[in-house]
Design an enzyme around this catalytic site. Sequence first.
Site, PDB file in Angstrom:
ATOM      1  CG  HIS A 269       6.258  -2.580   4.206  1.00  0.00           C
ATOM      2  ND1 HIS A 269       6.508  -2.727   5.542  1.00  0.00           N
ATOM      3  CD2 HIS A 269       5.816  -1.312   4.045  1.00  0.00           C
ATOM      4  CE1 HIS A 269       6.212  -1.600   6.168  1.00  0.00           C
ATOM      5  NE2 HIS A 269       5.807  -0.715   5.277  1.00  0.00           N
ATOM      6  CD  GLU A 270       5.352   0.564   0.793  1.00  0.00           C
ATOM      7  OE1 GLU A 270       4.224   1.008   1.113  1.00  0.00           O
ATOM      8  OE2 GLU A 270       6.401   0.886   1.409  1.00  0.00           O
ATOM      9  CG  HIS A 273       1.080   0.189   3.896  1.00  0.00           C
ATOM     10  ND1 HIS A 273       0.623   0.518   5.142  1.00  0.00           N
ATOM     11  CD2 HIS A 273       2.441   0.300   3.949  1.00  0.00           C
ATOM     12  CE1 HIS A 273       1.670   0.806   5.931  1.00  0.00           C
ATOM     13  NE2 HIS A 273       2.780   0.685   5.229  1.00  0.00           N
ATOM     14  CD  GLU A 299       4.605   0.564   8.971  1.00  0.00           C
ATOM     15  OE1 GLU A 299       3.948   1.298   8.201  1.00  0.00           O
ATOM     16  OE2 GLU A 299       5.740   0.144   8.691  1.00  0.00           O
TER      17      GLU A 299
END
Lengths: 505, 505
Positions: A269-270, A273, A299
Site C-alpha cells: 500500500h505505502e 503511494h 490513495e
Amino acid sequence: MASAAELYSELTQKLTTTATLASVSAVLGWDEQTYMPHGGAEHRANQLGMLAGMIHEHATTPRVGELLDELSGSEYTKSPDSPEAANIREAQRDYTRATKLPRRLVEELSRVTTLGQHAWIDARKASDFSKFQPWLEKIVKLKREEAETVGYGSGVPYDALLDEFEPGSTAAEITSLFTPLRDALVPLIAKIRESGKVAPVEILERSFPIDAQRSFSKYASQKIGFSYEEGRLDEAAHPFCSGFGPGDCRLTTRYNFHHFPGAFFGTLHESGHGIYEQGLPKGAFGTPLGSAASLGIHESQSRLWENFVGRGRAFWNHFYPTAQAMFAESLGTTRFDDFYWAINDVRPSFIRVEADEATYNLHIMLRFELEQPLVAGTLQPADVPGVWNETFTRYFGITPPNDAQGCLQDIHWSFGGIGYFPTYTLGNMFAAQFYEAAARDLGDLPGLIAKGEFAPLKNWLNEKIHTHGKRYRAQRLAEMVTGHKLSHEPLVKHLQGKYSELYGI
Amino acid sequence: MASAAELYSELTQKLTTTATLASVSAVLGWDEQTYMPHGGAEHRANQLGMLAGMIHEHATTPRVGELLDELSGSEYTKSPDSPEAANIREAQRDYTRATKLPRRLVEELSRVTTLGQHAWIDARKASDFSKFQPWLEKIVKLKREEAETVGYGSGVPYDALLDEFEPGSTAAEITSLFTPLRDALVPLIAKIRESGKVAPVEILERSFPIDAQRSFSKYASQKIGFSYEEGRLDEAAHPFCSGFGPGDCRLTTRYNFHHFPGAFFGTLHESGHGIYEQGLPKGAFGTPLGSAASLGIHESQSRLWENFVGRGRAFWNHFYPTAQAMFAESLGTTRFDDFYWAINDVRPSFIRVEADEATYNLHIMLRFELEQPLVAGTLQPADVPGVWNETFTRYFGITPPNDAQGCLQDIHWSFGGIGYFPTYTLGNMFAAQFYEAAARDLGDLPGLIAKGEFAPLKNWLNEKIHTHGKRYRAQRLAEMVTGHKLSHEPLVKHLQGKYSELYGI
C-alpha cells in the site's frame, strides 16, 4: 516592466521555496513517527509550529498575490490546459485558501495537533477516550474556525475541509458516489455471510519471523517498482508514506509476528503511494505540476498495488513460491488456494486498516457520517464514542468492545485530518477504474503480473497519471485516462467478480 | 519606552527562534548521516542551504543589534557575571560575527559543504584524493573568505576560524599549550616503544557479535547517565552526537564484528557529549546560557567518560564480568589484566579515531600544523596528501599506505570544520584537569566507579560545568572549577601514571 516569463519564473521560485520549507517539516514529521525519543515531543511541537508559521508566511506573501494577478491575464493562461496555466490556476487556489487563514490559527493548529497526536497515542494505548477528548474538542473547534475562515459556497462547512484534501469535492457529490456503492456492498457482504463459507484465516496467524517479513515486504515493494536508491522502509505505529522531495521518499510499516497481512499489504500500500511520489516530475518540484493531483488519486495508487495487484491470483502465482520458502514453517505445505482465500477473507471487523476490500468502505462511510455533524456542531466530541458504537453496530452487526477498537483507532483526527477519510473510498473507486483501463491498454495484465513483470503497469501509471502532477483535477484526470466519469461500478464489478468465485455466490 | 526587562525578553525570544531553526537543521543533518537514501543528497543540500540562509537572516536581523545596543548600558550588564549579562555578552559576540558574513557566503558554504561531504565519502571509499580535491579547494577558498570577512586582530587569519569553535582562542595560545605537551609525549611514547612490551590487542579482534555490542554499548551508556528517554543511539559512518534541543539528543556509532573498542568507546565518547547536552538547562534553550561553553569543553566531557572513566581499571572492575558473559566466546577465559592492557595499547597508527590516548594528540598536532598554512594560502590543497604523509612520517615513523588512511580519513574539512581539530586536544587537557578536580572533591572516585556508581561524577559535572552553559568562557570555567589555569600537566601526569604501570617505564 517585467516580462511574463520573468514573472512566471519568480512565481515558481517562490512556490519552490515554500515547498522546500514544507519538505523540511515532512522530515521532522517522519522522524517524530519513527525514531524520536519520547522526551523530544515538546520541542518537536515547537519546531513544527514555527515551521508551520513560516510556511504559511511564505505561502501568503503579498508578492505571490501580485504575481498571480499580473499573470492571470498573460499569454500563459490563454491555453487553460498548458503546464503554465495549470501551475497558475493551482497556485491561485492555494494562495486564496492560505491568505484567508491567519498565521495565529495555522500555528495554533500545528501546535495543538502535534501535541494531540501524542495524547491520542496515550489514549489509544489506555483505550481511554477521556484522555483524547479535550484535544479532539480543541481540534474540532479550530477546524470549524478554519472552515468558517476559508468559506464554503455550498452552505456546508464540511465542504471547506474536504476541499483541502480533494480539491473541488463536496459532501453532496461524495454522498452521490457513496450511496450506490453502499447499496451494492451491503447485499454483497450479506450474501458472503449467508454463504456460510469461512476463509481459513488461521493460516495468516501462524509464525512469521519479523526479519523474514521485513525482507519479503521490501523485496516485493522493490519488485513492483519502488526505488530504494531514492527511498526507505522503516517502522511506525501508524504506517504512512512521506515524499520529502526529489530522490527521497520514506515508507513505514509495522510488523506483527502472528499476522502476516498487516506488514506485507501495508508495505505494498505505502509502496503504491511511494511509486506515485517517485513518479512525479522531479524538475517540477515545488510547483503544482510536481505535486500529487489529490488525496483520492494518491490513495488510488496505493489501493491499486495493495488490492487490485497484491490481493490478486496473478500476483501470488509469482510470489507464493518465494513466500513458501521464506515462511516454510507456516506456509511450506499450505495450498495456494487456501492462502489466496485467507488473504481475501471478508468479514465484519473493528479495525479499518485491517478490514477487507469490501467492508473497508463501510468503515469509511461511518467516519464520513460522523465527521459531518462534528463539524456542523450537531455532534459533540464527548458523544463520539457512543455514536460511533451505535453506528458501527448498525453497519456491521457487531459492537466495538472498547474505544481503542472503536473511535480511538485512527490517527487522523489527532492531526487535524477531518474530511480526509472519504478520500480512501474515492481512492478505491479511482483504483478500480484505473486498473480496468490499464488492463484494457496493456493486454494480458494478469499474465504479465504472473510472470513478475510489473514494469508495464508501473510505466503506464507513470505516463498516464504520475507525470501530470496537478495538471488536471482528479475527476477530469480519471475521465481522460479511463474514458469514463468516476463511478462506483468498476469497484463493485471487481468485488463481485472476486467474491463470487471465492464464495460461490 | 520599553523597559530593560521587555527588551531582554524580546532578545531572548529572537535568539530562541534562531536556535529553534538551527535545531531543525540539526534534525536534517542527523537524518542525512543515519538514514537518508543516496538519492536524497541533492534535495537535502537544497533544504540545508535554504535553512542556513534563514538562520543567518534571523541571527543578523537589525532588531537584534538594536536590542543589544539598548541593553548594553542597562542594569543587566552592571554585574558582568550575572546570567543576563552573560547572555547579552555572548549574543553580542554571535551577532557581531554573523553580521559580518553576507548571506551569499553562508548559503554557499552550506551548499558546498553538504555536497562536499558526499564527495568526501566517495573519495575515501575509493581512497582517491582527486575526487575530493576540487571540493577542498572550494571549501578552503570560502573559509579563507570567511576569515577575511570576520577579521582577526592577531594578524593570523586562522584565528578567525578557531574562534568559531573555541571562542577567544588563538593559534599562538594553542601552540603554547601544545608545545610542552608534545615535549612530554614524544619521550613517553618512545619509552613505551623501547620497553619492548606489546599489548595483547588480538583479544579485541576476536568475534564480537554486533547485537551484543549494541546492547552492551547502550547498557554502559545508560549506566553512566545518558538518558534514552531523551535520546537515541543509531549508526553512522562517522559517529557524532547531536543535541536537537530539550529532551532530544542523538548519538551515533559504528560497529565492527572484529573490533570491540570502536563501537564501545565510541559510544562512551558520544555519551559524554550527550550527557553534557542533556545537562544544559532546558529553560535556557536557545540562549547562550543554554548552550555548550565551547567545543573544547564539549570534548572534555566525551574524553572524560571515554578515557578517564572508560579506559580505567575501576570501570572494568565493574563491567568486565558482564562483558565476559556477553562475549563469552572471545572474553570468557581472557584475564582481566590482558583485556585492560589491550584497551590501553599504545602504538603509532594511521587512523586518528582509533588512536590511543597518548598518540592521539600527535594526530591533532599534525592537523593543526597543516591547517594553518592551508588557511594562510602557503599550502595548496593539491599538496595536502604529500605534506600529510611527510609530516606523518616525521611524527610517527610510519607512512600512510594510501589517502583513505591518510588525509582523507576525517570528515571535518568536508563540512567546513577547519580550526576544529585543536579543540580535541584542548578537550583532553580540560578532561584531565576536571577529572583530577572531581577526584579531589568526591573522595574515592575509583571506588565509586568500581561499584558502578556513576551518579556522583555525573552530578558533579552537571553542577560544576553543564548547568552554566556559556555563562563563563572555557578557560575561566576551567579555572573556577579546578582552581588552576588550563595546563598540559594533569594530562601528562595521567598518561605517565597509567603507562608507567602498564609498560614498567
